[in-house]
Design an enzyme around this catalytic site. Structure first.
Site: not given
Length: 497
Positions: A275, A349
């Site tokens: 990020k 996920r």
């Protein structure tokens, strides 16, 4: 004493000295009988004069704070507006409790709850206490210098018609408040303190409330084949954990449980797909879904809910190092399905996939609900005041929506159509872990749906509401503890027997 505030009850006829005296008025500024008695003639006249001079109209969520005159049993008078008769017919008692606690601050106060054309039920009073407790929450244990008011604890004494009639409901509300506060504490903790092993240890303390806790370590996860979750964790020096919590409160121990599953990424750097630096500090809150599950189990056990509920959380840290998983890696999940990694920052996920599969295969739940700070896309779609709901079951979706509305934690159902599932097809594996730029929240939900068999399932994307959400009358914390009140209400209304 949940939330740093002590709450007690006394009859309307009680009298006391010092502190604040809180009364409520409508837009006609009329005082109830009990409020008039508590204020006496000097206080009643002062309120009338001050309201005129300050142009106080008694509108909903407005307040007039005055020094108490001689002869009144208080140091200050706090007059809180409830608005019109229409406003008073739909009072949100939790919000009112939070607003009142905010006006009182770190002081003692007696609050006269009665009259004005409505009767406050035991549930209403309990919701008021819930709001007051949540508003009083602070997370300041790492500050070495505190203001005097930070050291003080508030104390509210609620004057009600029948104290004994509200105490049971208030205890239940306190259990919910404790669950929300636990969730907030977990989200607010720094990641150097709340790493996976420590998180699992804290969850194990729920055994003191009668919750059965099982912790899966790396060896056990490898043994059963949790390859997706383990891939996320392999770049961190901290080992992952999966924690299973079981609350067996139903009279029938064999009744299939409701399963709650939470994403517990205690820090998300993005991994190799790292990020940007701006805002990365917020990624300590990427375990907000797991915190909601832990807080809910705490609440259910504390109030001895008559339901069987499983809580399961996957706890990992997503970091980049020489051992980290990479874009283009193909990993095998617990279900046997293979996943092509496109972006290592789409890690939540993968964690949920293995936990979802393990829970449905092992515990045969009647329904599964997962919560995760899963996508930035849901914030773009819905903002920071409402969570995204994806589901394969209309009945479950409706129950969650109604529970969220009643609890003040709103959700909005989002579509799950075949196109979203097709978007995650891979050339090299059974699926890929991202579906491209468009519909990111929906393709993430479609990915999770591939790990759900014939069981009612709902996915709550809480990225916008779980942390750094809009401040409210009941939440001034960075970590909101979002989801505990919704899930407790859902269990209370649809799963308790």
């Amino acid at each position: 004493m949940a939330g740093g505030i002590e709450i007690t009850f006394e009859p309307l006829s009680s009298r006391g000295t010092g502190g604040d005296l809180v009364v409520f008025v409508g837009d006609d500024l009329a005082l109830s009988g009990a409020a008039s008695e508590a204020l006496g003639q000097p206080g009643t006249e002062l309120v009338a004069r001050a309201a005129a001079s300050e142009r106080f109209k008694g509108k909903a969520q407005s307040a007039l704070v005055l020094p108490a005159p001689a002869g009144v049993e208080a140091d200050r008078l706090v007059v809180i507006g409830l608005g019109s008769e229409k406003d008073r017919a739909k009072i949100d008692w939790t919000v009112l409790g939070g607003f009142t606690a905010g006006k009182v601050g770190a002081r003692s106060a007696r609050v006269v709850i009665d009259g004005l054309g409505f009767a406050a039920s035991a549930r209403d009073v309990a919701d008021f206490t819930l709001g007051a407790r949540l508003r009083s929450y602070r997370f300041d244990q790492y500050k070495t210098k505190k203001k005097d008011e930070d050291e003080a604890g508030a104390a509210l004494t609620l004057r009600v018609a029948d104290p004994s009639a509200v105490e049971a409901a208030a205890r239940s509300a306190e259990a919910v408040a404790e669950g929300v506060i636990l969730a907030r504490n977990l989200v607010n903790e720094p990641p150097n303190v709340l790493y996976p092993e420590e998180y699992a240890r804290r969850v194990s303390e729920l055994t003191q409330l009668g919750v059965e806790v099982e912790i899966l370590d790396v060896a056990r996860m490898k043994e059963i084949g949790m390859g997706a979750l383990l891939a996320v964790a392999q770049g961190s020096a901290r080992e992952p954990r999966v924690v299973i919590m079981r609350w067996n409160g139903a009279d029938d121990a064999a009744e299939p449980p409701l399963a709650l599953i939470g994403k517990g990424v205690v820090f998300d750097s993005g991994g190799v797909s790292i990020k940007s630096a701006g805002g990365m500090e917020d990624m300590k809150g990427d375990m907000g879904g797991s915190a909601a599950v832990v807080g809910t189990l705490h609440a259910l056990a504390s109030r001895k809910a008559k339901a069987n509920v499983i809580g399961a959380i996957g706890i990992v840290e997503n970091m980049p190092d020489g051992a980290a998983y990479r874009p283009s890696d193909i990993v095998t999940s617990l279900s046997g399905q293979t996943i092509e990694v496109i972006n290592t920052d789409a890690e939540g996920r993968l964690v949920l996939a293995d936990v979802l599969w393990h829970v449905q295969a092992t515990y045969k739940p009647k329904a599964m609900i997962d919560l995760a700070t899963l996508t930035g896309a849901i914030i773009v779609a819905l903002g920071q005041d409402i969570a995204g709901l994806f589901s394969n079951d209309d009945a479950l979706s409706g129950q969650i929506t109604a529970a969220g509305e009643a609890a003040g934690e709103k959700v909005w159902r989002m579509p799950l159509i075949p196109a979203f599932d097709k978007a995650i097809d891979s050339k090299f594996a059974d699926m890929k872990n991202t579906g491209g730029r468009h519909g990111g929240a929906a393709t993430a939900a479609a990915f999770l749906k591939r790990y759900v068999n014939d069981v009612p399932w709902a996915h709550l994307d809480i990225a916008g509401v779980g942390m750094s959400s809009t401040p409210s009358e009941i939440n001034r914390s960075w970590g909101a503890g979002w989801g505990v009140r919704l899930l407790d209400r859902l269990v209370r209304e649809h799963y308790e027997r």
